[in-house]
Enzyme design. Structure first.
Site, PDB file in Angstrom:
ATOM      1  CG  HIS A 242      -2.053   0.868   1.289  1.00 33.69           C
ATOM      2  ND1 HIS A 242      -2.387   1.729   0.281  1.00 33.69           N
ATOM      3  CD2 HIS A 242      -2.967   1.115   2.287  1.00 33.69           C
ATOM      4  CE1 HIS A 242      -3.436   2.451   0.627  1.00 33.69           C
ATOM      5  NE2 HIS A 242      -3.810   2.106   1.857  1.00 33.69           N
TER       6      HIS A 242
ATOM      7  CG  HIS B  24      -4.389   0.411  -8.104  1.00 36.78           C
ATOM      8  ND1 HIS B  24      -5.704   0.376  -7.767  1.00 36.78           N
ATOM      9  CD2 HIS B  24      -3.789   1.266  -7.239  1.00 36.78           C
ATOM     10  CE1 HIS B  24      -5.909   1.187  -6.741  1.00 36.78           C
ATOM     11  NE2 HIS B  24      -4.751   1.743  -6.402  1.00 36.78           N
TER      12      HIS B  24
ATOM     13  CG  ASP C  74       2.945   4.394  -4.092  1.00 35.78           C
ATOM     14  OD1 ASP C  74       2.899   5.540  -3.641  1.00 35.78           O
ATOM     15  OD2 ASP C  74       2.247   3.461  -3.668  1.00 35.78           O
TER      16      ASP C  74
HETATM   17  N1  CMC Z   1       4.602  -6.974 -10.275  1.00 32.56           N
HETATM   18  C1  CMC Z   1       4.456  -8.171 -10.882  1.00 32.56           C
HETATM   19  N2  CMC Z   1       3.288  -8.841 -10.972  1.00 32.56           N
HETATM   20  C2  CMC Z   1       2.217  -8.259 -10.435  1.00 32.56           C
HETATM   21  C3  CMC Z   1       2.290  -7.009  -9.795  1.00 32.56           C
HETATM   22  C4  CMC Z   1       3.528  -6.362  -9.719  1.00 32.56           C
HETATM   23  N3  CMC Z   1       3.661  -5.177  -9.143  1.00 32.56           N
HETATM   24  N4  CMC Z   1       1.074  -6.683  -9.351  1.00 32.56           N
HETATM   25  C5  CMC Z   1       0.255  -7.685  -9.692  1.00 32.56           C
HETATM   26  N5  CMC Z   1       0.954  -8.644 -10.349  1.00 32.56           N
HETATM   27  C6  CMC Z   1       0.432  -9.880 -10.927  1.00 32.56           C
HETATM   28  C7  CMC Z   1       0.109 -10.905  -9.837  1.00 32.56           C
HETATM   29  O1  CMC Z   1       1.209 -11.736  -9.576  1.00 32.56           O
HETATM   30  C8  CMC Z   1      -1.057 -11.616 -10.420  1.00 32.56           C
HETATM   31  O2  CMC Z   1      -0.571 -12.562 -11.344  1.00 32.56           O
HETATM   32  P1  CMC Z   1      -1.352 -13.974 -11.562  1.00 32.56           P
HETATM   33  O3  CMC Z   1      -2.673 -13.621 -12.161  1.00 32.56           O
HETATM   34  O4  CMC Z   1      -0.444 -14.730 -12.490  1.00 32.56           O
HETATM   35  O5  CMC Z   1      -1.464 -14.600 -10.216  1.00 32.56           O
HETATM   36  C9  CMC Z   1      -1.807 -10.559 -11.226  1.00 32.56           C
HETATM   37  O6  CMC Z   1      -0.830  -9.565 -11.559  1.00 32.56           O
HETATM   38  C10 CMC Z   1      -2.935  -9.899 -10.457  1.00 32.56           C
HETATM   39  O7  CMC Z   1      -2.387  -9.341  -9.272  1.00 32.56           O
HETATM   40  P2  CMC Z   1      -3.034  -9.438  -7.845  1.00 32.56           P
HETATM   41  O8  CMC Z   1      -1.934  -9.600  -6.836  1.00 32.56           O
HETATM   42  O9  CMC Z   1      -4.146 -10.450  -7.825  1.00 32.56           O
HETATM   43  O10 CMC Z   1      -3.660  -8.004  -7.734  1.00 32.56           O
HETATM   44  P3  CMC Z   1      -4.203  -7.320  -6.419  1.00 32.56           P
HETATM   45  O11 CMC Z   1      -5.322  -6.462  -6.841  1.00 32.56           O
HETATM   46  O12 CMC Z   1      -4.467  -8.314  -5.351  1.00 32.56           O
HETATM   47  O13 CMC Z   1      -2.958  -6.436  -5.924  1.00 32.56           O
HETATM   48  C11 CMC Z   1      -1.420  -4.674  -5.660  1.00 32.56           C
HETATM   49  C12 CMC Z   1      -2.809  -5.071  -6.166  1.00 32.56           C
HETATM   50  C13 CMC Z   1      -1.286  -3.151  -5.769  1.00 32.56           C
HETATM   51  C14 CMC Z   1      -1.268  -5.069  -4.195  1.00 32.56           C
HETATM   52  C15 CMC Z   1      -0.331  -5.376  -6.541  1.00 32.56           C
HETATM   53  O14 CMC Z   1      -0.462  -4.956  -7.876  1.00 32.56           O
HETATM   54  C16 CMC Z   1       1.078  -5.110  -6.016  1.00 32.56           C
HETATM   55  O15 CMC Z   1       1.534  -5.835  -5.128  1.00 32.56           O
HETATM   56  N6  CMC Z   1       1.798  -4.085  -6.594  1.00 32.56           N
HETATM   57  C17 CMC Z   1       3.109  -3.719  -6.096  1.00 32.56           C
HETATM   58  C18 CMC Z   1       2.987  -2.847  -4.835  1.00 32.56           C
HETATM   59  C19 CMC Z   1       2.497  -1.455  -5.148  1.00 32.56           C
HETATM   60  O16 CMC Z   1       2.998  -0.800  -6.059  1.00 32.56           O
HETATM   61  N7  CMC Z   1       1.530  -0.975  -4.349  1.00 32.56           N
HETATM   62  C20 CMC Z   1       1.001   0.383  -4.451  1.00 32.56           C
HETATM   63  C21 CMC Z   1      -0.420   0.415  -4.874  1.00 32.56           C
HETATM   64  S1  CMC Z   1      -0.955   2.049  -5.398  1.00 32.56           S
HETATM   65  C22 CMC Z   1      -0.857   3.042  -3.976  1.00 32.56           C
HETATM   66  C23 CMC Z   1      -1.883   2.716  -2.980  1.00 32.56           C
HETATM   67  O17 CMC Z   1      -3.053   3.073  -3.160  1.00 32.56           O
HETATM   68  O18 CMC Z   1      -1.526   2.097  -1.985  1.00 32.56           O
END
Ligand code: CMC
Length: 424
Positions: free
Chosen positions: A268, A307, A363
């Protein structure tokens, strides 16, 4: 029923008509679906709230597919171009932009609550020299509840507003005190003659021996715009924590300490710090393909990408990219920018990222700006928490005033032993 969902339970052969309103059904309407009278009724299972609305809200609108973000109906880029952060904070809390008189009053009330009790300062001084500022911030916000026992009066509108002034006013002060502590520098008290952002920069950077400090106006404006972009983002993890703790009728300081704790995580608000650590680790453009390979092999995440809601370019990231150019003109170009641009270019042309709709989020570029402005990496999440305070408080107040809301208490699907006995 026209706007309804027909459900046939194949376990019993019975049919049900469930009303559809606002493109959703009420989970409680599923409870009538039972196999027998003693049955609890059908639950919906939704780990991580992937498809569950926990509230009705009129604060922030996001269309993740189109990359749209609006506060109270106003597009984010318009607010960023035409407003100051405190105007936007007023908008989030009150629902309308302030007129001149309302804005003057609002600014006055916040400015005159920027001071903290000396004991808060002393308490912060007792942290270890290398304490993470987010840990200090979470603790200090929780501690504020002990200074303002009147904050328990959450049903009193005037009391709520007083705590809102205090929290928005004191966040920059606590953040700056935490920073000065990490630098071993004497604290600088708030200056009521300065604007919100200028005052924060002055408390951060005024040299102890110098009687005056003038924050650069371009950097002040850039930080103010960054504050606007971070002010709210509907039901994210920290807003959910704020609402959840607030739903127990805890005071707003305790609720905001929980929200700040949720923001701290690297998935986050802690992501801005992690992006910079990642860019430092990559070190040069030629290492980008190797990182992309590791990400595709799921050995690591590309921080600052992806996201839960945006499946298109994060509109905040687009605005931040433009601010970066203005900031770098003053501070000089951040040497990590080229690596970030190369990462973005490679990722956005790679099928792995395209198929998963992974775009840079807020970010990805914010940390580069913060670093260029002289902020150390571990204070980046704090810079997110300062403006998000207005959003959290708007969410908290909306939750308290919503007659449909009660203590937040999810259900579970129990998978453990039904019953067993101690065999001695
Ligand atoms: N790098 C590589 N792969 C990713 C990433 C990433 N940053 N984000 C998502 N994926 C992949 C994930 O592995 C999954 O793959 P699969 O379908 O093969 O299992 C797919 O994309 C869907 O991702 P998810 O984890 O199910 O998505 P989510 O909605 O649960 O997570 C998130 C959203 C923001 C936590 C995630 O994208 C992440 O961990 N990003 C990196 C951390 C980050 O930049 N966070 C800041 C968010 S914006 C500021 C805020 O509001 O906090």
């Amino acid at each position: 029923m026209a706007d309804s969902l027909s459900i046939k339970d194949n376990r019993t052969g019975k049919s049900y008509e469930i009303p559809v309103q606002d493109d959703s059904i009420r989970a409680m309407d599923l409870r009538q679906i039972k196999v027998s009278d003693s049955d609890f009724g059908l639950l919906s299972y939704d780990p991580a709230f992937m498809n569950t609305a926990s509230c009705k809200s009129s604060i922030t609108f996001i269309d993740g597919d189109k990359g749209i973000l609006r506060y109270r109906g106003y597009p984010i880029d318009e607010l960023a171009r035409k407003c100051e952060y405190l105007e936007v904070a007023y908008l989030l809390i009150h629902g309308e932009l302030p007129n001149k008189k309302q804005y003057e009053e609002w600014k006055h009330n916040i400015t005159f609550h920027t001071m903290v009790h000396e004991n808060v300062k002393k308490f912060l001084e007792e942290f270890r020299y290398d304490a993470h500022p987010m840990g200090m911030l979470v603790s200090a916000i929780a501690a504020l509840s002990t200074f303002y026992p009147d904050a328990k009066n959450i049903t009193d509108e005037n009391s709520r507003m007083l705590q809102i002034y205090r929290l928005i006013g004191k966040m920059p002060t606590i953040a700056a005190f935490a920073y000065r502590h990490s630098q071993g520098m004497a604290t600088v008290y708030p200056n009521n003659d300065l604007s919100y952002t200028e005052n924060f920069l002055t408390m951060m950077y005024k040299p102890p021996a110098s009687p005056t400090y003038e924050a650069n106006p371009i950097l002040t404006k850039a930080l103010d715009v960054l504050f606007i972009l971070h002010a709210d983002h509907e039901q994210n993890a920290s807003a959910n924590a704020m609402r959840s703790v607030g739903s127990t009728h805890a005071d707003p300081y305790t609720s905001e300490a929980a929200a700040t704790a949720a923001l701290y995580g690297p998935l986050h608000g802690g992501a801005n710090e992690e992006v910079l650590r990642m860019l430092e680790e990559i070190g040069s453009k030629d290492k980008v393909p190797e990182i992309i390979r590791q990400v595709k092999e799921k050995k690591r995440l590309l921080m600052g990408f992806g996201h839960r809601v945006y499946k298109n370019y994060d509109p905040r990231a687009e605005i931040i990219k433009k601010i970066a150019d203005q900031v770098f003109e003053v501070t000089g170009r951040n040497r990590l920018l080229d690596i970030a641009l190369e990462l973005e270019k490679v990722a956005l042309s790679d099928d792995y990222f395209i198929s998963k709709h992974l775009y840079p989020n807020v970010d990805f570029y914010s940390g580069l700006i913060y670093q260029a402005m002289g902020f150390p990496m571990d204070i980046f999440p704090v810079l997110f928490a300062i403006p998000r305070t207005s959003g959290w408080l708007a969410q908290w107040q909306e939750m308290l005033l919503d007659p449909e809301q009660k203590i937040a208490r999810p259900r579970q699907i129990y998978t453990g032993y039904r019953e067993r006995h101690v065999s001695k």
